[in-house]
Enzyme design. Structure first.
Site, PDB file in Angstrom:
ATOM      1  N   LYS A 146       0.829  -1.203   0.000  1.00 52.62           N
ATOM      2  CA  LYS A 146       0.000   0.000   0.000  1.00 52.62           C
ATOM      3  C   LYS A 146       0.864   1.254   0.000  1.00 52.62           C
ATOM      4  O   LYS A 146       0.582   2.225  -0.719  1.00 52.62           O
ATOM      5  CB  LYS A 146      -0.931   0.009   1.223  1.00 52.62           C
ATOM      6  CG  LYS A 146      -2.048  -1.020   1.153  1.00 52.62           C
ATOM      7  CD  LYS A 146      -2.866  -0.997   2.439  1.00 52.62           C
ATOM      8  CE  LYS A 146      -3.983  -2.033   2.418  1.00 52.62           C
ATOM      9  NZ  LYS A 146      -4.779  -2.020   3.663  1.00 52.62           N
ATOM     10  N   ALA A 189      -0.953   1.025   6.483  1.00 52.57           N
ATOM     11  CA  ALA A 189      -1.115  -0.042   7.475  1.00 52.57           C
ATOM     12  C   ALA A 189      -2.081  -1.085   6.944  1.00 52.57           C
ATOM     13  O   ALA A 189      -2.932  -0.798   6.101  1.00 52.57           O
ATOM     14  CB  ALA A 189      -1.631   0.533   8.798  1.00 52.57           C
ATOM     15  N   ASP A 190      -1.940  -2.289   7.466  1.00 52.72           N
ATOM     16  CA  ASP A 190      -2.898  -3.349   7.153  1.00 52.72           C
ATOM     17  C   ASP A 190      -3.075  -4.225   8.383  1.00 52.72           C
ATOM     18  O   ASP A 190      -2.104  -4.593   9.032  1.00 52.72           O
ATOM     19  CB  ASP A 190      -2.433  -4.201   5.977  1.00 52.72           C
ATOM     20  CG  ASP A 190      -3.570  -5.088   5.480  1.00 52.72           C
ATOM     21  OD1 ASP A 190      -4.426  -4.589   4.734  1.00 52.72           O
ATOM     22  OD2 ASP A 190      -3.614  -6.271   5.880  1.00 52.72           O
ATOM     23  N   THR A 191      -4.315  -4.516   8.686  1.00 52.97           N
ATOM     24  CA  THR A 191      -4.640  -5.302   9.879  1.00 52.97           C
ATOM     25  C   THR A 191      -5.212  -6.651   9.477  1.00 52.97           C
ATOM     26  O   THR A 191      -6.086  -6.739   8.625  1.00 52.97           O
ATOM     27  CB  THR A 191      -5.650  -4.545  10.771  1.00 52.97           C
ATOM     28  OG1 THR A 191      -5.078  -3.282  11.149  1.00 52.97           O
ATOM     29  CG2 THR A 191      -5.985  -5.341  12.019  1.00 52.97           C
ATOM     30  N   GLY A 207       0.515  -4.469  10.320  1.00 57.19           N
ATOM     31  CA  GLY A 207       1.772  -4.030   9.750  1.00 57.19           C
ATOM     32  C   GLY A 207       1.656  -2.544   9.465  1.00 57.19           C
ATOM     33  O   GLY A 207       0.646  -2.085   8.926  1.00 57.19           O
TER      34      GLY A 207
END
Length: 197
Positions: free
Chosen positions: A59, A75-77, A112
């Protein structure tokens, strides 16, 4: 790198209103919000933590291509139960399956976070929070599905809403479960010179 003390703009590579709200709590208002549309499906045999890190970086890189002079925050959850990833439920049936998997047992929420500078250098963090829900009744699941709070969120729940009443154990960052670990994010922004110490 800033020129003559001018701070580069900050771009948030996310469509999540929760991440904007969390950043506002620490006094951070991005100059631009640049949502990135990626295939978020895991690669073959990819573990949840690796998925969160890979997607956060992807991203950031995609947004950096459109805003090369900015500091990009992405960010990625991912929610993990054992070796299984629980992404955003596609429909009510999948949301109910996710709730059933998490009912009465522990799960992990991994985010992340990637900060990409104009010179292309990258700083990353991976934050894991461990939670345990109470054993959910069919009525609780029905009410949650009817509320629509499962839509568009990893794991199919939002801890800042009705699901918070189910949490009997939490170890780690609460803001991470909402969608962005604030302590680590602030550290990254300070390290880049964007946020004052």
């Amino acid at each position: 790198m800033s020129i003559a003390g001018v701070r580069p703009p900050l771009v948030l590579a996310s469509a999540s209103p929760r991440r904007l709200e969390l950043l506002a709590r620490i006094g951070v208002v991005p100059d631009r919000v640049l949502p990135v549309d990626l295939d978020e499906n895991p690669l073959k045999a990819e573990q949840p933590r690796a998925l969160a890190q890979r997607l956060a970086r992807a991203k950031a890189e995609a947004a950096h291509a459109e805003a090369p002079d900015a500091i990009v925050l992405a960010a990625d959850t991912v929610v993990g139960v054992g070796r299984r990833q629980l992404g955003k439920p596609a429909d009510e049936a999948e949301a109910r399956r996710f709730l059933d998997l998490m009912s009465g047992r522990r799960h992990r929420v991994m985010t992340g976070v990637c900060l990409l500078r104009p010179d292309g250098s990258c700083s990353e963090r991976l934050v894991t929070t461990i939670l345990a829900f109470q054993r959910l009744t069919p009525q609780q699941m029905d009410q949650h599905i009817e509320s629509g709070e499962w839509r568009g969120v990893a794991g199919g729940y939002q801890i800042q809403k009705r699901a918070e009443a189910w949490v009997r154990f939490l170890s780690g960052s609460h803001s991470n479960v909402v969608g962005l670990p604030l302590f680590e994010t602030a550290q990254l922004l300070r390290g880049a010179g964007w946020l004052k110490p």
